[in-house]
Design an enzyme around this catalytic site. Structure first.
Site, PDB file in Angstrom:
ATOM      1  N   SER A 141     129.881  -7.867  11.172  1.00  0.00           N
ATOM      2  CA  SER A 141     128.884  -8.572  10.348  1.00  0.00           C
ATOM      3  C   SER A 141     128.828  -9.999  10.851  1.00  0.00           C
ATOM      4  CB  SER A 141     129.344  -8.559   8.881  1.00  0.00           C
ATOM      5  OG  SER A 141     128.597  -9.477   8.109  1.00  0.00           O
ATOM      6  N   TYR A 161     135.999  -9.829   2.253  1.00  0.00           N
ATOM      7  CA  TYR A 161     135.083  -9.175   3.204  1.00  0.00           C
ATOM      8  C   TYR A 161     135.043  -9.959   4.511  1.00  0.00           C
ATOM      9  CZ  TYR A 161     130.627  -7.247   4.981  1.00  0.00           C
ATOM     10  OH  TYR A 161     129.639  -6.650   5.748  1.00  0.00           O
TER      11      TYR A 161
HETATM   12  P1  NAP Z   1     126.091   1.316   2.621  1.00  0.00           P
HETATM   13  O1  NAP Z   1     124.735   1.903   2.513  1.00  0.00           O
HETATM   14  O2  NAP Z   1     126.804   0.902   1.414  1.00  0.00           O
HETATM   15  O3  NAP Z   1     126.971   2.327   3.477  1.00  0.00           O
HETATM   16  C1  NAP Z   1     128.352   2.190   3.594  1.00  0.00           C
HETATM   17  C2  NAP Z   1     128.881   3.452   4.243  1.00  0.00           C
HETATM   18  O4  NAP Z   1     130.307   3.343   4.349  1.00  0.00           O
HETATM   19  C3  NAP Z   1     128.575   4.665   3.419  1.00  0.00           C
HETATM   20  O5  NAP Z   1     128.214   5.739   4.239  1.00  0.00           O
HETATM   21  C4  NAP Z   1     129.880   4.935   2.692  1.00  0.00           C
HETATM   22  O6  NAP Z   1     130.023   6.303   2.399  1.00  0.00           O
HETATM   23  C5  NAP Z   1     130.895   4.474   3.729  1.00  0.00           C
HETATM   24  N1  NAP Z   1     132.143   4.096   3.078  1.00  0.00           N
HETATM   25  C6  NAP Z   1     132.364   3.040   2.264  1.00  0.00           C
HETATM   26  N2  NAP Z   1     133.617   3.067   1.786  1.00  0.00           N
HETATM   27  C7  NAP Z   1     134.196   4.167   2.313  1.00  0.00           C
HETATM   28  C8  NAP Z   1     135.469   4.761   2.166  1.00  0.00           C
HETATM   29  N3  NAP Z   1     136.429   4.238   1.388  1.00  0.00           N
HETATM   30  N4  NAP Z   1     135.737   5.895   2.837  1.00  0.00           N
HETATM   31  C9  NAP Z   1     134.785   6.450   3.618  1.00  0.00           C
HETATM   32  N5  NAP Z   1     133.567   5.953   3.797  1.00  0.00           N
HETATM   33  C10 NAP Z   1     133.274   4.828   3.132  1.00  0.00           C
HETATM   34  O7  NAP Z   1     126.057  -0.002   3.531  1.00  0.00           O
HETATM   35  P2  NAP Z   1     125.537  -0.321   5.008  1.00  0.00           P
HETATM   36  O8  NAP Z   1     124.769  -1.561   4.886  1.00  0.00           O
HETATM   37  O9  NAP Z   1     124.935   0.856   5.663  1.00  0.00           O
HETATM   38  O10 NAP Z   1     126.941  -0.696   5.686  1.00  0.00           O
HETATM   39  C11 NAP Z   1     127.379  -0.164   6.916  1.00  0.00           C
HETATM   40  C12 NAP Z   1     128.219  -1.202   7.646  1.00  0.00           C
HETATM   41  O11 NAP Z   1     127.403  -2.316   7.974  1.00  0.00           O
HETATM   42  C13 NAP Z   1     129.389  -1.766   6.830  1.00  0.00           C
HETATM   43  O12 NAP Z   1     130.516  -1.886   7.650  1.00  0.00           O
HETATM   44  C14 NAP Z   1     128.882  -3.126   6.415  1.00  0.00           C
HETATM   45  O13 NAP Z   1     129.940  -4.038   6.198  1.00  0.00           O
HETATM   46  C15 NAP Z   1     128.054  -3.506   7.616  1.00  0.00           C
HETATM   47  N6  NAP Z   1     127.076  -4.555   7.337  1.00  0.00           N
HETATM   48  C16 NAP Z   1     126.088  -4.347   6.419  1.00  0.00           C
HETATM   49  C17 NAP Z   1     125.186  -5.382   6.161  1.00  0.00           C
HETATM   50  C18 NAP Z   1     124.064  -5.238   5.166  1.00  0.00           C
HETATM   51  O14 NAP Z   1     123.436  -6.252   4.834  1.00  0.00           O
HETATM   52  N7  NAP Z   1     123.737  -4.055   4.682  1.00  0.00           N
HETATM   53  C19 NAP Z   1     125.294  -6.595   6.851  1.00  0.00           C
HETATM   54  C20 NAP Z   1     126.313  -6.752   7.786  1.00  0.00           C
HETATM   55  C21 NAP Z   1     127.206  -5.715   8.033  1.00  0.00           C
HETATM   56  P3  NAP Z   1     130.605   6.830   0.972  1.00  0.00           P
HETATM   57  O15 NAP Z   1     130.230   5.846  -0.079  1.00  0.00           O
HETATM   58  O16 NAP Z   1     129.993   8.162   0.849  1.00  0.00           O
HETATM   59  O17 NAP Z   1     132.079   6.911   1.216  1.00  0.00           O
END
Ligand code: NAP
Length: 252
Positions: free
Chosen positions: A135, A148
Protein backbone atom coordinates in the site's frame (compact mmCIF):
# COMPACT_ATOMS: atom_id res chain seq x y z
CA UNK A 1 -0.69 -16.69 -23.72
CA UNK A 2 2.06 -15.48 -21.40
CA UNK A 3 1.20 -17.66 -18.40
CA UNK A 4 0.19 -20.88 -20.16
CA UNK A 5 1.27 -23.83 -17.99
CA UNK A 6 1.87 -21.67 -14.91
CA UNK A 7 0.03 -22.00 -11.60
CA UNK A 8 -0.71 -18.81 -9.66
CA UNK A 9 -1.79 -18.46 -6.04
CA UNK A 10 -3.70 -15.29 -5.19
CA UNK A 11 -4.53 -14.84 -1.52
CA UNK A 12 -7.74 -12.92 -0.93
CA UNK A 13 -8.71 -13.79 -4.51
CA UNK A 14 -12.44 -13.95 -3.78
CA UNK A 15 -13.16 -10.22 -4.12
CA UNK A 16 -11.74 -6.76 -4.64
CA UNK A 17 -8.17 -6.39 -5.86
CA UNK A 18 -7.38 -10.10 -5.47
CA UNK A 19 -10.31 -11.12 -7.65
CA UNK A 20 -9.20 -8.69 -10.38
CA UNK A 21 -5.65 -10.10 -10.20
CA UNK A 22 -6.91 -13.71 -10.37
CA UNK A 23 -9.07 -12.82 -13.40
CA UNK A 24 -6.15 -11.12 -15.15
CA UNK A 25 -3.69 -13.96 -14.52
CA UNK A 26 -6.27 -16.54 -15.65
CA UNK A 27 -6.91 -14.52 -18.82
CA UNK A 28 -3.18 -14.85 -19.55
CA UNK A 29 -3.43 -18.64 -19.24
CA UNK A 30 -2.49 -19.28 -15.59
CA UNK A 31 -4.28 -21.90 -13.50
CA UNK A 32 -5.29 -19.92 -10.43
CA UNK A 33 -5.67 -20.91 -6.81
CA UNK A 34 -7.65 -18.39 -4.76
CA UNK A 35 -7.82 -18.31 -0.99
CA UNK A 36 -10.05 -16.55 1.52
CA UNK A 37 -12.35 -17.16 4.46
CA UNK A 38 -15.56 -16.50 2.53
CA UNK A 39 -16.37 -19.82 0.86
CA UNK A 40 -19.00 -18.46 -1.54
CA UNK A 41 -16.65 -15.80 -2.92
CA UNK A 42 -13.66 -18.05 -3.55
CA UNK A 43 -15.89 -20.79 -5.00
CA UNK A 44 -17.48 -18.30 -7.40
CA UNK A 45 -14.11 -17.02 -8.66
CA UNK A 46 -12.45 -20.44 -8.86
CA UNK A 47 -15.52 -21.92 -10.59
CA UNK A 48 -15.68 -19.16 -13.18
CA UNK A 49 -11.92 -19.25 -13.88
CA UNK A 50 -11.56 -23.04 -13.81
CA UNK A 51 -9.22 -22.76 -10.83
CA UNK A 52 -9.01 -24.01 -7.26
CA UNK A 53 -10.48 -22.51 -4.07
CA UNK A 54 -8.81 -23.02 -0.70
CA UNK A 55 -10.60 -21.74 2.38
CA UNK A 56 -8.19 -20.51 5.04
CA UNK A 57 -7.92 -17.89 7.75
CA UNK A 58 -4.42 -16.51 7.19
CA UNK A 59 -4.35 -15.29 10.77
CA UNK A 60 -4.47 -18.89 12.02
CA UNK A 61 -0.97 -20.42 11.70
CA UNK A 62 -2.12 -24.03 11.99
CA UNK A 63 -4.81 -23.53 9.35
CA UNK A 64 -2.30 -21.77 7.12
CA UNK A 65 0.07 -24.75 7.44
CA UNK A 66 -2.73 -27.10 6.38
CA UNK A 67 -3.65 -24.85 3.44
CA UNK A 68 -0.02 -24.78 2.29
CA UNK A 69 0.03 -28.58 2.32
CA UNK A 70 -3.21 -28.76 0.34
CA UNK A 71 -1.96 -26.25 -2.24
CA UNK A 72 1.42 -27.99 -2.53
CA UNK A 73 -0.40 -31.26 -3.21
CA UNK A 74 -1.72 -29.73 -6.46
CA UNK A 75 1.77 -28.95 -7.80
CA UNK A 76 4.24 -26.11 -7.90
CA UNK A 77 3.20 -22.48 -7.43
CA UNK A 78 4.96 -20.39 -10.10
CA UNK A 79 3.34 -17.05 -9.26
CA UNK A 80 2.60 -16.08 -5.66
CA UNK A 81 0.49 -12.98 -5.11
CA UNK A 82 0.23 -12.10 -1.43
CA UNK A 83 -2.81 -9.88 -1.72
CA UNK A 84 -5.02 -10.61 1.30
CA UNK A 85 -4.92 -7.92 3.92
CA UNK A 86 -6.80 -6.25 6.72
CA UNK A 87 -6.97 -2.55 7.52
CA UNK A 88 -8.24 -1.70 10.98
CA UNK A 89 -7.98 1.92 12.01
CA UNK A 90 -7.80 3.74 15.34
CA UNK A 91 -5.81 6.53 16.95
CA UNK A 92 -2.51 5.10 18.19
CA UNK A 93 -3.56 5.36 21.85
CA UNK A 94 -6.52 3.09 21.10
CA UNK A 95 -4.50 0.65 18.97
CA UNK A 96 -4.49 -2.55 21.01
CA UNK A 97 -1.82 -5.25 20.99
CA UNK A 98 -4.45 -7.57 19.50
CA UNK A 99 -5.10 -5.16 16.63
CA UNK A 100 -1.35 -4.93 15.96
CA UNK A 101 -0.95 -8.72 16.13
CA UNK A 102 -3.86 -9.25 13.71
CA UNK A 103 -2.37 -6.81 11.18
CA UNK A 104 1.08 -8.36 11.42
CA UNK A 105 -0.26 -11.93 11.19
CA UNK A 106 -2.37 -11.44 8.06
CA UNK A 107 -0.38 -8.69 6.30
CA UNK A 108 3.19 -9.86 7.02
CA UNK A 109 3.54 -13.28 8.71
CA UNK A 110 1.26 -15.04 6.21
CA UNK A 111 3.14 -13.63 3.16
CA UNK A 112 6.39 -14.74 4.84
CA UNK A 113 5.04 -18.27 5.47
CA UNK A 114 3.73 -18.57 1.89
CA UNK A 115 7.00 -17.27 0.43
CA UNK A 116 8.96 -19.72 2.58
CA UNK A 117 6.74 -22.56 1.34
CA UNK A 118 6.67 -21.82 -2.38
CA UNK A 119 9.94 -20.01 -3.17
CA UNK A 120 12.24 -23.09 -3.15
CA UNK A 121 10.39 -24.74 -6.07
CA UNK A 122 10.51 -21.46 -8.03
CA UNK A 123 14.26 -21.28 -7.45
CA UNK A 124 14.65 -24.90 -8.49
CA UNK A 125 12.68 -24.24 -11.69
CA UNK A 126 14.69 -21.04 -12.19
CA UNK A 127 11.45 -19.15 -12.87
CA UNK A 128 9.05 -17.58 -10.42
CA UNK A 129 7.25 -14.41 -9.47
CA UNK A 130 6.31 -13.10 -6.04
CA UNK A 131 4.15 -9.98 -5.85
CA UNK A 132 3.17 -8.56 -2.49
CA UNK A 133 0.21 -6.20 -2.43
CA UNK A 134 1.38 -3.56 0.04
CA UNK A 135 0.00 0.00 0.00
CA UNK A 136 1.15 3.59 -0.16
CA UNK A 137 0.79 3.15 3.62
CA UNK A 138 3.93 1.01 3.29
CA UNK A 139 5.90 3.97 2.01
CA UNK A 140 4.54 6.98 3.92
CA UNK A 141 2.78 7.50 7.22
CA UNK A 142 -1.00 7.73 7.51
CA UNK A 143 -2.71 8.98 10.67
CA UNK A 144 -5.05 6.64 12.57
CA UNK A 145 -3.75 3.45 10.92
CA UNK A 146 -0.49 2.81 12.79
CA UNK A 147 -0.85 -0.99 12.93
CA UNK A 148 -1.78 -1.21 9.23
CA UNK A 149 0.99 1.24 8.26
CA UNK A 150 3.58 -0.66 10.30
CA UNK A 151 2.51 -3.97 8.72
CA UNK A 152 2.68 -2.61 5.16
CA UNK A 153 6.11 -1.02 5.80
CA UNK A 154 7.19 -4.45 7.09
CA UNK A 155 5.81 -6.16 3.98
CA UNK A 156 7.92 -3.88 1.79
CA UNK A 157 10.99 -4.68 3.92
CA UNK A 158 10.24 -8.38 3.48
CA UNK A 159 9.91 -7.88 -0.29
CA UNK A 160 13.29 -6.16 -0.57
CA UNK A 161 15.06 -8.70 1.60
CA UNK A 162 13.70 -11.75 -0.27
CA UNK A 163 14.45 -10.02 -3.59
CA UNK A 164 18.13 -9.78 -2.67
CA UNK A 165 18.24 -13.47 -1.73
CA UNK A 166 16.95 -14.69 -5.11
CA UNK A 167 18.16 -11.97 -7.48
CA UNK A 168 20.24 -14.33 -9.64
CA UNK A 169 17.85 -17.28 -9.57
CA UNK A 170 15.24 -16.40 -12.21
CA UNK A 171 12.71 -15.30 -9.60
CA UNK A 172 11.51 -11.70 -9.20
CA UNK A 173 10.03 -10.32 -6.00
CA UNK A 174 8.20 -6.99 -5.92
CA UNK A 175 5.54 -5.06 -4.07
CA UNK A 176 2.72 -3.00 -5.51
CA UNK A 177 1.48 -0.03 -3.52
CA UNK A 178 -2.05 1.07 -4.33
CA UNK A 179 -3.63 4.27 -3.09
CA UNK A 180 -7.38 4.15 -2.36
CA UNK A 181 -8.97 1.43 -4.51
CA UNK A 182 -12.69 0.95 -5.18
CA UNK A 183 -13.29 -2.16 -3.00
CA UNK A 184 -15.05 -3.16 0.20
CA UNK A 185 -12.03 -1.82 2.12
CA UNK A 186 -12.88 1.68 0.85
CA UNK A 187 -16.59 1.23 1.56
CA UNK A 188 -15.67 0.36 5.16
CA UNK A 189 -13.28 3.33 5.42
CA UNK A 190 -15.99 5.68 4.10
CA UNK A 191 -18.46 4.33 6.67
CA UNK A 192 -15.92 4.75 9.48
CA UNK A 193 -14.97 8.30 8.50
CA UNK A 194 -18.66 9.29 8.23
CA UNK A 195 -19.39 7.76 11.64
CA UNK A 196 -16.44 9.31 13.49
CA UNK A 197 -16.66 12.78 11.92
CA UNK A 198 -20.44 13.11 11.54
CA UNK A 199 -19.99 13.97 7.86
CA UNK A 200 -22.01 12.41 5.06
CA UNK A 201 -20.71 9.31 3.26
CA UNK A 202 -20.49 11.38 0.06
CA UNK A 203 -18.21 13.90 1.83
CA UNK A 204 -16.08 11.12 3.31
CA UNK A 205 -15.68 9.51 -0.09
CA UNK A 206 -14.76 12.79 -1.70
CA UNK A 207 -11.98 13.25 0.93
CA UNK A 208 -10.47 9.94 -0.16
CA UNK A 209 -10.80 10.85 -3.85
CA UNK A 210 -9.02 14.16 -3.24
CA UNK A 211 -6.00 12.36 -1.76
CA UNK A 212 -5.12 11.62 -5.39
CA UNK A 213 -4.15 14.48 -7.72
CA UNK A 214 -6.30 12.65 -10.29
CA UNK A 215 -9.24 13.21 -7.93
CA UNK A 216 -10.49 9.63 -8.15
CA UNK A 217 -10.21 6.17 -6.68
CA UNK A 218 -8.18 3.49 -8.45
CA UNK A 219 -10.06 0.55 -10.03
CA UNK A 220 -9.03 -3.00 -8.96
CA UNK A 221 -8.23 -3.79 -12.61
CA UNK A 222 -5.56 -1.08 -12.62
CA UNK A 223 -3.71 -2.85 -9.81
CA UNK A 224 -4.11 -6.15 -11.68
CA UNK A 225 -2.62 -4.51 -14.76
CA UNK A 226 0.50 -3.56 -12.78
CA UNK A 227 0.77 -7.04 -11.28
CA UNK A 228 0.56 -8.55 -14.77
CA UNK A 229 3.33 -6.23 -15.97
CA UNK A 230 5.55 -7.64 -13.20
CA UNK A 231 4.58 -11.25 -13.79
CA UNK A 232 4.93 -11.25 -17.59
CA UNK A 233 8.28 -11.93 -19.30
CA UNK A 234 8.80 -8.23 -20.00
CA UNK A 235 8.86 -7.61 -16.24
CA UNK A 236 11.85 -9.83 -15.51
CA UNK A 237 14.18 -6.87 -14.87
CA UNK A 238 11.85 -5.23 -12.36
CA UNK A 239 13.03 -6.58 -9.04
CA UNK A 240 12.85 -5.58 -5.39
CA UNK A 241 10.64 -2.59 -6.19
CA UNK A 242 7.66 -1.07 -4.43
CA UNK A 243 5.61 0.30 -7.33
CA UNK A 244 2.92 2.85 -6.66
CA UNK A 245 -0.48 2.97 -8.38
CA UNK A 246 -2.31 5.87 -6.73
CA UNK A 247 -2.84 8.56 -9.35
CA UNK A 248 0.21 10.46 -8.07
CA UNK A 249 -0.75 10.95 -4.43
CA UNK A 250 2.59 10.10 -2.80
CA UNK A 251 4.58 12.57 -4.88
CA UNK A 252 3.23 15.60 -3.03
P1 NAP B 1 -11.13 -6.41 0.47
O1 NAP B 1 -12.17 -6.31 -0.58
O2 NAP B 1 -11.49 -6.19 1.87
O3 NAP B 1 -10.41 -7.82 0.29
C1 NAP B 1 -9.53 -8.33 1.24
C2 NAP B 1 -9.25 -9.77 0.87
O4 NAP B 1 -8.37 -10.32 1.85
C3 NAP B 1 -10.51 -10.59 0.87
O5 NAP B 1 -10.51 -11.50 -0.19
C4 NAP B 1 -10.46 -11.31 2.21
O6 NAP B 1 -11.13 -12.54 2.15
C5 NAP B 1 -8.95 -11.50 2.39
N1 NAP B 1 -8.62 -11.63 3.80
C6 NAP B 1 -8.70 -10.67 4.76
N2 NAP B 1 -8.40 -11.19 5.96
C7 NAP B 1 -8.12 -12.49 5.75
C8 NAP B 1 -7.78 -13.56 6.60
N3 NAP B 1 -7.64 -13.42 7.93
N4 NAP B 1 -7.57 -14.78 6.07
C9 NAP B 1 -7.72 -14.96 4.74
N5 NAP B 1 -8.04 -14.00 3.88
C10 NAP B 1 -8.26 -12.78 4.39
O7 NAP B 1 -9.96 -5.36 0.19
P2 NAP B 1 -9.01 -5.05 -1.05
O8 NAP B 1 -9.03 -3.60 -1.21
O9 NAP B 1 -9.30 -5.92 -2.21
O10 NAP B 1 -7.60 -5.44 -0.39
C11 NAP B 1 -6.65 -6.28 -1.01
C12 NAP B 1 -5.25 -5.84 -0.62
O11 NAP B 1 -5.01 -4.54 -1.13
C13 NAP B 1 -5.01 -5.75 0.90
O12 NAP B 1 -3.75 -6.26 1.20
C14 NAP B 1 -5.07 -4.26 1.15
O13 NAP B 1 -4.30 -3.89 2.28
C15 NAP B 1 -4.46 -3.73 -0.12
N6 NAP B 1 -4.79 -2.32 -0.37
C16 NAP B 1 -6.09 -1.94 -0.54
C17 NAP B 1 -6.36 -0.59 -0.76
C18 NAP B 1 -7.77 -0.07 -0.95
O14 NAP B 1 -7.96 1.15 -0.93
N7 NAP B 1 -8.76 -0.91 -1.18
C19 NAP B 1 -5.32 0.34 -0.81
C20 NAP B 1 -4.01 -0.10 -0.65
C21 NAP B 1 -3.75 -1.45 -0.44
P3 NAP B 1 -12.09 -13.06 3.36
O15 NAP B 1 -12.70 -11.88 4.03
O16 NAP B 1 -13.03 -13.95 2.66
O17 NAP B 1 -11.15 -13.82 4.24
Amino acid sequence: MTLEGKRALVTGGGRGIGRAIAERLAAEGARVVVTGRTRAEIDEVAGRLGGEAVEVDLGDRAALGRAIEAISGGGRVDVLVNNAGIAESAPVVRTSDEMFDRAMAVNVAAPLALTRAFLPAMVEARWGRVVNVASVAGLVGHAYTSAYCASKHALIGLTRSVALEVADKGVTVNAVCPGWVETRMVEEAVGRIAKTTGRSEGDARSTLEKMSPQGRLIEPGEVAHLVMALVGEGGRGIHGQALVVDGGGVMR
